[in-house]
Design a protein around this motif. Structure first.
Motif, PDB file in Angstrom:
ATOM      1  N   TYR A 168       0.969  -1.260  -0.095  1.00  0.00           N
ATOM      2  CA  TYR A 168       0.056  -0.046   0.028  1.00  0.00           C
ATOM      3  C   TYR A 168       0.706   1.155  -0.031  1.00  0.00           C
ATOM      4  CZ  TYR A 168      -3.186   3.541   2.087  1.00  0.00           C
ATOM      5  OH  TYR A 168      -3.961   4.746   2.223  1.00  0.00           O
ATOM      6  N   SER A 170       0.602   5.653   0.405  1.00  0.00           N
ATOM      7  CA  SER A 170      -0.105   6.893   0.782  1.00  0.00           C
ATOM      8  C   SER A 170       0.636   7.977  -0.064  1.00  0.00           C
ATOM      9  CB  SER A 170      -0.240   7.054   2.419  1.00  0.00           C
ATOM     10  OG  SER A 170      -0.527   8.527   2.790  1.00  0.00           O
ATOM     11  N   ARG A 172       1.910  10.640   0.274  1.00  0.00           N
ATOM     12  CA  ARG A 172       2.950  11.758   0.858  1.00  0.00           C
ATOM     13  C   ARG A 172       4.376  11.573   0.235  1.00  0.00           C
ATOM     14  NH1 ARG A 172       2.428  14.102   6.216  1.00  0.00           N
ATOM     15  NH2 ARG A 172       0.249  15.249   6.083  1.00  0.00           N
ATOM     16  N   HIS A 417      -3.638  14.317  -1.212  1.00  0.00           N
ATOM     17  CA  HIS A 417      -2.369  14.293  -0.679  1.00  0.00           C
ATOM     18  C   HIS A 417      -1.139  14.904  -1.827  1.00  0.00           C
ATOM     19  CE1 HIS A 417      -1.768  11.756   2.676  1.00  0.00           C
ATOM     20  NE2 HIS A 417      -2.585  11.085   2.287  1.00  0.00           N
ATOM     21  N   ALA A 481      -8.387   4.935   7.315  1.00  0.00           N
ATOM     22  CA  ALA A 481      -8.560   5.365   6.144  1.00  0.00           C
ATOM     23  C   ALA A 481      -9.634   4.546   5.339  1.00  0.00           C
ATOM     24  CB  ALA A 481      -7.255   5.640   5.466  1.00  0.00           C
ATOM     25  N   ILE A 501       6.114   2.027   7.072  1.00  0.00           N
ATOM     26  CA  ILE A 501       7.174   3.088   6.869  1.00  0.00           C
ATOM     27  C   ILE A 501       6.553   4.320   7.378  1.00  0.00           C
ATOM     28  CG2 ILE A 501       8.769   4.218   5.232  1.00  0.00           C
ATOM     29  CD1 ILE A 501       8.811   1.657   3.849  1.00  0.00           C
ATOM     30  N   LYS A 504       4.769   9.049  11.748  1.00  0.00           N
ATOM     31  CA  LYS A 504       4.157   9.074  13.112  1.00  0.00           C
ATOM     32  C   LYS A 504       3.155   7.869  13.668  1.00  0.00           C
ATOM     33  CE  LYS A 504       3.335  13.307  14.820  1.00  0.00           C
ATOM     34  NZ  LYS A 504       2.381  14.468  15.101  1.00  0.00           N
ATOM     35  N   ASN A 506       0.232   5.879  14.695  1.00  0.00           N
ATOM     36  CA  ASN A 506      -1.269   5.963  14.186  1.00  0.00           C
ATOM     37  C   ASN A 506      -1.907   4.689  14.773  1.00  0.00           C
ATOM     38  OD1 ASN A 506      -1.242   4.395  11.834  1.00  0.00           O
ATOM     39  ND2 ASN A 506      -0.184   6.127  10.898  1.00  0.00           N
ATOM     40  N   GLU A 563      13.028   7.437   2.762  1.00  0.00           N
ATOM     41  CA  GLU A 563      11.946   6.219   2.287  1.00  0.00           C
ATOM     42  C   GLU A 563      12.664   5.625   1.179  1.00  0.00           C
ATOM     43  OE1 GLU A 563       8.476   8.384   0.996  1.00  0.00           O
ATOM     44  OE2 GLU A 563       7.497   8.160   2.972  1.00  0.00           O
ATOM     45  N   THR A 665      -6.521  11.162   8.234  1.00  0.00           N
ATOM     46  CA  THR A 665      -6.836  10.632   9.755  1.00  0.00           C
ATOM     47  C   THR A 665      -5.752  11.132  10.911  1.00  0.00           C
ATOM     48  OG1 THR A 665      -4.913   9.015   9.465  1.00  0.00           O
ATOM     49  CG2 THR A 665      -6.929   8.311   8.444  1.00  0.00           C
ATOM     50  N   ASN A 738     -16.198   6.181   9.741  1.00  0.00           N
ATOM     51  CA  ASN A 738     -15.773   5.015   8.636  1.00  0.00           C
ATOM     52  C   ASN A 738     -16.333   3.680   9.098  1.00  0.00           C
ATOM     53  OD1 ASN A 738     -14.639   5.023   6.175  1.00  0.00           O
ATOM     54  ND2 ASN A 738     -12.658   5.712   6.976  1.00  0.00           N
ATOM     55  N   LYS A 756     -19.412   9.199   0.871  1.00  0.00           N
ATOM     56  CA  LYS A 756     -20.148  10.294   0.875  1.00  0.00           C
ATOM     57  C   LYS A 756     -21.604  10.089   0.781  1.00  0.00           C
ATOM     58  CE  LYS A 756     -16.938  13.610   1.305  1.00  0.00           C
ATOM     59  NZ  LYS A 756     -16.052  12.917   2.007  1.00  0.00           N
TER      60      LYS A 756
HETATM   61  N1  LIG Z   1     -15.036   7.921   5.475  1.00  0.00           N
HETATM   62  C1  LIG Z   1     -14.110   8.476   4.866  1.00  0.00           C
HETATM   63  N2  LIG Z   1     -12.882   7.622   4.530  1.00  0.00           N
HETATM   64  C2  LIG Z   1     -11.893   8.127   3.768  1.00  0.00           C
HETATM   65  C3  LIG Z   1     -12.202   9.622   3.277  1.00  0.00           C
HETATM   66  C4  LIG Z   1     -13.234  10.124   3.461  1.00  0.00           C
HETATM   67  O1  LIG Z   1     -13.614  11.423   3.035  1.00  0.00           O
HETATM   68  N3  LIG Z   1     -14.215   9.761   4.162  1.00  0.00           N
HETATM   69  N4  LIG Z   1     -11.061   9.891   2.374  1.00  0.00           N
HETATM   70  C5  LIG Z   1     -10.230   9.043   1.926  1.00  0.00           C
HETATM   71  C6  LIG Z   1      -9.099   9.864   1.232  1.00  0.00           C
HETATM   72  S1  LIG Z   1      -9.297  11.007  -0.030  1.00  0.00           S
HETATM   73  C7  LIG Z   1      -7.842   9.504   1.415  1.00  0.00           C
HETATM   74  S2  LIG Z   1      -6.676  10.091   0.544  1.00  0.00           S
HETATM   75  C8  LIG Z   1      -7.341   8.142   2.313  1.00  0.00           C
HETATM   76  C9  LIG Z   1      -6.194   8.526   3.216  1.00  0.00           C
HETATM   77  O2  LIG Z   1      -5.643   7.534   3.704  1.00  0.00           O
HETATM   78  P1  LIG Z   1      -4.071   7.596   4.069  1.00  0.00           P
HETATM   79  O3  LIG Z   1      -3.155   8.583   3.183  1.00  0.00           O
HETATM   80  O4  LIG Z   1      -3.565   6.143   4.549  1.00  0.00           O
HETATM   81  O5  LIG Z   1      -4.018   8.359   5.485  1.00  0.00           O
HETATM   82  P2  LIG Z   1      -3.433   9.658   6.150  1.00  0.00           P
HETATM   83  O6  LIG Z   1      -4.124   9.828   7.431  1.00  0.00           O
HETATM   84  O7  LIG Z   1      -3.130  10.587   5.008  1.00  0.00           O
HETATM   85  O8  LIG Z   1      -1.839   9.048   6.591  1.00  0.00           O
HETATM   86  C10 LIG Z   1      -1.465   9.417   7.783  1.00  0.00           C
HETATM   87  C11 LIG Z   1      -0.172   9.046   8.216  1.00  0.00           C
HETATM   88  O9  LIG Z   1       0.614   8.761   7.371  1.00  0.00           O
HETATM   89  C12 LIG Z   1       2.119   8.801   7.856  1.00  0.00           C
HETATM   90  N5  LIG Z   1       3.061  10.035   7.103  1.00  0.00           N
HETATM   91  C13 LIG Z   1       2.825  11.197   7.127  1.00  0.00           C
HETATM   92  N6  LIG Z   1       3.795  11.665   6.438  1.00  0.00           N
HETATM   93  C14 LIG Z   1       4.524  10.998   5.876  1.00  0.00           C
HETATM   94  C15 LIG Z   1       5.684  10.772   5.115  1.00  0.00           C
HETATM   95  O10 LIG Z   1       6.318  11.652   4.794  1.00  0.00           O
HETATM   96  N7  LIG Z   1       6.092   9.451   4.859  1.00  0.00           N
HETATM   97  C16 LIG Z   1       5.661   8.331   5.327  1.00  0.00           C
HETATM   98  N8  LIG Z   1       6.214   7.139   5.118  1.00  0.00           N
HETATM   99  N9  LIG Z   1       4.542   8.110   6.149  1.00  0.00           N
HETATM  100  C17 LIG Z   1       4.181   9.745   6.422  1.00  0.00           C
HETATM  101  C18 LIG Z   1       1.956   9.119   9.273  1.00  0.00           C
HETATM  102  O11 LIG Z   1       2.458   7.819  10.135  1.00  0.00           O
HETATM  103  C19 LIG Z   1       0.520   9.508   9.432  1.00  0.00           C
HETATM  104  O12 LIG Z   1       0.092   8.726  10.684  1.00  0.00           O
HETATM  105  O13 LIG Z   1      -8.563   8.285   3.467  1.00  0.00           O
HETATM  106  C20 LIG Z   1      -9.754   8.064   2.843  1.00  0.00           C
HETATM  107  N10 LIG Z   1     -10.866   7.533   3.706  1.00  0.00           N
END
Ligand SMILES: Nc1nc2c(c(=O)[nH]1)N[C@H]1C(S)=C(S)[C@@H](COP(=O)(O)OP(=O)(O)OC[C@H]3O[C@@H](n4cnc5c(=O)[nH]c(N)nc54)[C@H](O)[C@@H]3O)O[C@H]1N2
Ligand SMILES: Nc1nc2c(c(=O)[nH]1)N[C@H]1C(S)=C(S)[C@@H](COP(=O)(O)OP(=O)(O)OC[C@H]3O[C@@H](n4cnc5c(=O)[nH]c(N)nc54)[C@H](O)[C@@H]3O)O[C@H]1N2
Ligand SMILES: [Mo]
Length: 773
Positions: A168, A170, A172, A417, A481, A501, A504, A506, A563, A665, A738, A756
């Protein structure tokens, strides 16, 4: 290996209220208050010097890309403030001096930590050393990098098939990290590369690919300045893309008009004060939206069809409303579209959309004579069963008006992101791209797998059913997420190994596989020195421009790695030097990775050089009106069904949205200032008339349930807040809700969960809480 030892972790954490206070919704977003809030967050988390220095370098050409959203930087950057309140919060959150070290995990078991809220978990700070949670243990303990890599290699070797591993991503991660990660997954033998865009803009990618031949937007930043009309549908830029507001302000100053389509009248769209101007900091402000259409949740298609039918009717009189030369030259499907649209009953469309006819007529009048139209959208359109159709219907408007491939016009899916688009461009995808595979063979000299991999929903199912056993996460917080939190928890807990990887702590670090690893990584604000040479990486913004990002802060600890280096070392340890790719060399010099990106990823060319300064745009066929890759070589005008919803008398349509104090999140704080909610996240916004009907009063305590396919899901303890939202619709925050989103209900063709539009019921509890005054 059966996992009979079960850790007693909490999936949702504490479900307690936090002393709510209500205020009036703030009408004018940003302004001086925004800057003050930003600095307050920075100073608290990072210390005065670290935060001032870092903020001055954010989004500057010689600095680093803001870790928050993917909105592009203007060419003429303001020297002091090319960031927004929420960008500053994201930076402060990443650059915090608080540390989640081995001592923390010695003191707390994962079971105890899991009782805390996501907000409290995030406050522990940065992960600073590699940690392992061994089978039968409830404490993470330190592990050396070498031992961690060895453990990963051992688990990977044990799998019966490479498809038992899931990788997986994300959004960032940098292009360099994502490229290396995607290549490692393929070299290992699987296309199981779910990524956050599966939950985000996948519907946009699919819809735009089908209709225009590229899954990305076509506008550049300057287009927004020149548009006659900008439609903003299903997006809350004041909170989620605050720097977009400056672009909208420029559009308005140039005489452009803005239409907002949203069940909520979001601050920022109503009034905006630009913190980068003196006028913005001192008062005044701009009325942003010229017209607000408070559409019912997931009724954008009826609304758009009504607008299109009215435009078509006007066009039938003078043939001047639609761009017939454009339609003739570049599109297919016009006749079928016209025939279809005329069949609809306008009164029925109006009733479904739930807006005033006089307002629809205003929108029609604004669009009628305009040629330069832009549609901007985000999650309000993508996260529905008909998410793909939603976007196709808006694309119809642009095609009929010839509003593509010229200045001031086009598609603008506003990405989430900061590098989610780049990750995709360099090869994070679960489907097979044959052209890319051929280039991998030619230039990287290995055979990539040819079987389609798993997306987010399919990965959850595979882990749940025991078909996948090793789960890797390059960033993100998969548990919170992904949809259906309890189902997802069971899925992850079924794995033999979960590896993250992360920067912070979570909840996905606490609800894990039998063995779990935390591999701590550098944030993008931090200096990345390798053998005495500072490395930089590249990112692609929401408009397809690739530029460099170079950290400036001292790394949070000497024991975190970048990374790319972590991925390279995992690969190196797994292949033990027995692979045609020199992983190690790439991990130590990102210039080498960029050379391979240029060879393998479509459109990248001379990236190390061209990403300097302003950076460079990747090719985009829509900008040149080249539709040769589509049927008949033409852009497709489409016929889309109306969304089907059958709400029972006591059911509501729930949208799960973001507050002002969170990044997905990651919960920075408990306020949603623009909506007037302070110190609480467990809330439901509902129309006062609906509350009256249910006999509910302000701050009554309720539970929310959803029922799909006979399965009842329940979210406990929320507070009712009367709000300006259309009847029958309610809103609450993600990720807390969620738990109600069924994993097996998603957008057709894009498989984006229906976050949504969740059908729910509200159940009143006897208790009531008092507001703190
Ligand atoms: N019900 C519901 N669910 C949703 C959504 C919604 O609107 N409603 N939105 C969806 C959407 S649009 C998305 S994009 C997803 C998001 O899903 P994810 O991208 O999986 O979640 P994030 O909360 O962005 O991830 C945060 C974590 O990323 C890590 N992190 C932060 N910066 C970095 C970095 O530079 N490098 C690394 N390796 N780790 C890092 C930290 O440990 C942090 O705790 O969620 C989805 N889920
Ligand atoms: N500060 C901050 N910035 C962020 C993020 C963050 O969490 N915090 N997340 C980032 C990410 S990954 C993403 S994807 C984006 C998300 O950016 P947005 O999509 O703006 O985020 P949401 O809060 O999910 O808001 C969706 C909006 O759509 C509206 N909406 C909901 N349902 C419908 C509908 O059926 N029709 C219409 N027309 N509107 C609807 C809601 O009222 C809300 O205004 O932001 C990115 N930027
Ligand atoms: Mo997103």
């Amino acid at each position: 290996m059966a996992n009979d030892f079960k850790r007693n972790v909490s999936i949702t954490g504490i479900e307690e209220f936090t002393n709510i206070r209500l205020g009036e919704p703030v009408r004018d977003a940003a302004g001086m208050l925004g800057v003050k809030e930003a600095l307050k967050h920075g100073f608290k988390e990072m210390g005065v010097l670290r935060s001032m220095g870092a903020l001055l370098k954010m989004n500057q050409k010689d600095g680093f890309d803001c870790p928050s959203c993917a909105w592009p930087d203007p060419e003429n950057r303001s020297l002091v403030a090319e960031y927004c309140e929420n960008g500053a919060k994201a930076l402060a959150d990443e650059a915090t001096t608080a540390k989640a070290d081995a001592g923390l995990f010695k003191k707390w078991t994962v079971e105890e930590l899991s009782q805390l809220s996501d907000y409290e978990l995030n406050k522990f700070g940065r992960l600073i050393e590699p940690l392992v949670l061994r089978p039968n243990s409830v404490h993470y303990e330190p592990i050396t990098w070498t031992e961690a890599y060895g453990l990963i290699a051992k688990h990977l070797e044990r799998l019966e098939h490479p498809d038992e591993a899931i990788f997986y991503t994300s959004g960032r991660s940098s292009n360099e990290a994502a490229f290396l990660y995607g290549m490692f997954a393929r070299a290992f033998g699987t296309n199981n590369m779910p990524d956050c865009s599966n939950m985000c803009h996948e519907s946009s990618g699919v819809a735009l690919g089908e209709t225009l031949g590229i899954g990305k937007g076509s506008t550049v930043l300057e287009d927004l300045y020149e548009a006659e009309v900008i439609i903003i549908a299903g997006q809350n830029p004041g909170t989620n893309h605050p720097r977009m507001m400056s672009a909208l302000e420029k559009c308005k100053n140039n005489g452009g008009k803005i239409i907002s389509i949203n069940p909520l009248e979001e601050s920022g769209l109503v009034n905006f004060k630009n913190p980068q101007h003196l006028s913005g900091t001192l008062g005044g402000g701009v009325q942003m939206a010229d017209l607000h259409l408070p559409v019912n949740i997931n009724q954008d298609i009826p609304l758009m069809k009504l607008i299109l039918k009215k435009l078509a009717t006007l066009d039938s009189i003078d043939h001047k409303v639609f761009d017939h030369a454009f339609i003739e030259k570049y599109t297919a499907g016009y006749d079928a579209f016209l025939e279809g649209i005329m069949q609809y009953d306008e009164a029925d469309l109006l009733a479904r959309a739930g807006v005033k006819e006089s307002d629809v007529n205003k929108a029609v009048a604004m669009l009628r004579n305009s040629e330069r139209i832009i549609v901007c959208w985000a999650m309000g359109l993508t996260q529905h069963k008909n998410g793909v159709e939603n976007i196709r219907e808006f694309v119809n408007l642009l095609l009929l008006k010839g509003a593509l491939g010229k200045p001031g016009a086009g598609t603008c899916p506003v990405r989430g992101h900061s590098n989610v688009q780049g990750d995709r461009s360099v090869g994070i995808q679960h489907f097979v791209d044959e052209a890319m595979n051929a280039r991998i063979k030619e230039f990287m000299h290995f055979d990539p797998p040819t079987k389609k991999g798993l997306d987010v929903v399919e990965s959850m199912e595979a882990m749940h059913d025991g078909k996948a056993k090793a789960f890797f996460c390059l960033g993100g917080n998969f548990l919170m997420a992904a949809s259906d939190t309890n189902y997802t928890a069971e899925a992850i807990q079924n794995c033999e190994l979960s590896v993250q990887i992360s920067t912070k702590l979570n909840r996905t670090h606490l609800v894990t596989g039998n063995t779990a690893l935390i591999l701590p990584t550098l944030g993008r604000s931090e200096k990345d020195n390798m053998k005495g040479k500072q490395q930089y990486f590249t990112v692609e913004n929401s408009m397809g421009k690739v530029s460099q990002s170079k950290g400036i802060l001292k790394p949070v600890s000497g024991n975190v790695k970048s990374e790319p280096l972590i991925i390279a070392e995992i690969a190196d340890s797994y292949f033990k030097g027995n692979h045609p790719v020199n992983w190690k060399a790439m991990g130590e010099d990102y210039g080498i990775i960029r050379e391979y990106i240029d060879l393998v990823a479509k459109g990248f060319n001379d990236t190390s050089k061209r990403s300097e300064g302003h950076g460079y745009y990747l090719p985009n066929n829509v900008r040149n009106l080249d539709f040769s890759m589509l049927p008949e070589g033409r852009a497709q005008i489409t016929v889309n069904k109306l969304p089907q919803h059958t709400l029972a008398e006591d059911e509501f349509m729930l949208m799960t949205i973001r507050s002002h104090d969170q990044f997905n999140t990651t919960i920075y704080g408990l306020n949603d200032r623009y909506r007037g909610v302070y110190n609480e996240r467990r809330i439901v916004f509902m129309n006062q008339k609906d509350m009256d009907k249910l006999g509910l009063q302000k701050l009554d305590v309720v539970d929310i349930t959803s029922e799909y396919d006979g399965i009842l899901r329940k979210a406990n303890k929320f507070l009712m807040i009367p709000y300006n939202i259309p009847k029958g619709n309610i809103a609450s925050y993600f990720p807390e809700t969620n738990i109600l989103v069924p994993y097996n209900h998603f957008a057709e063709r894009s498989q984006t969960p229906i976050s949504k539009s969740v059908r729910v019921k509200i159940h009143k509890q006897i208790k009531k809480v008092d507001e703190v005054v």
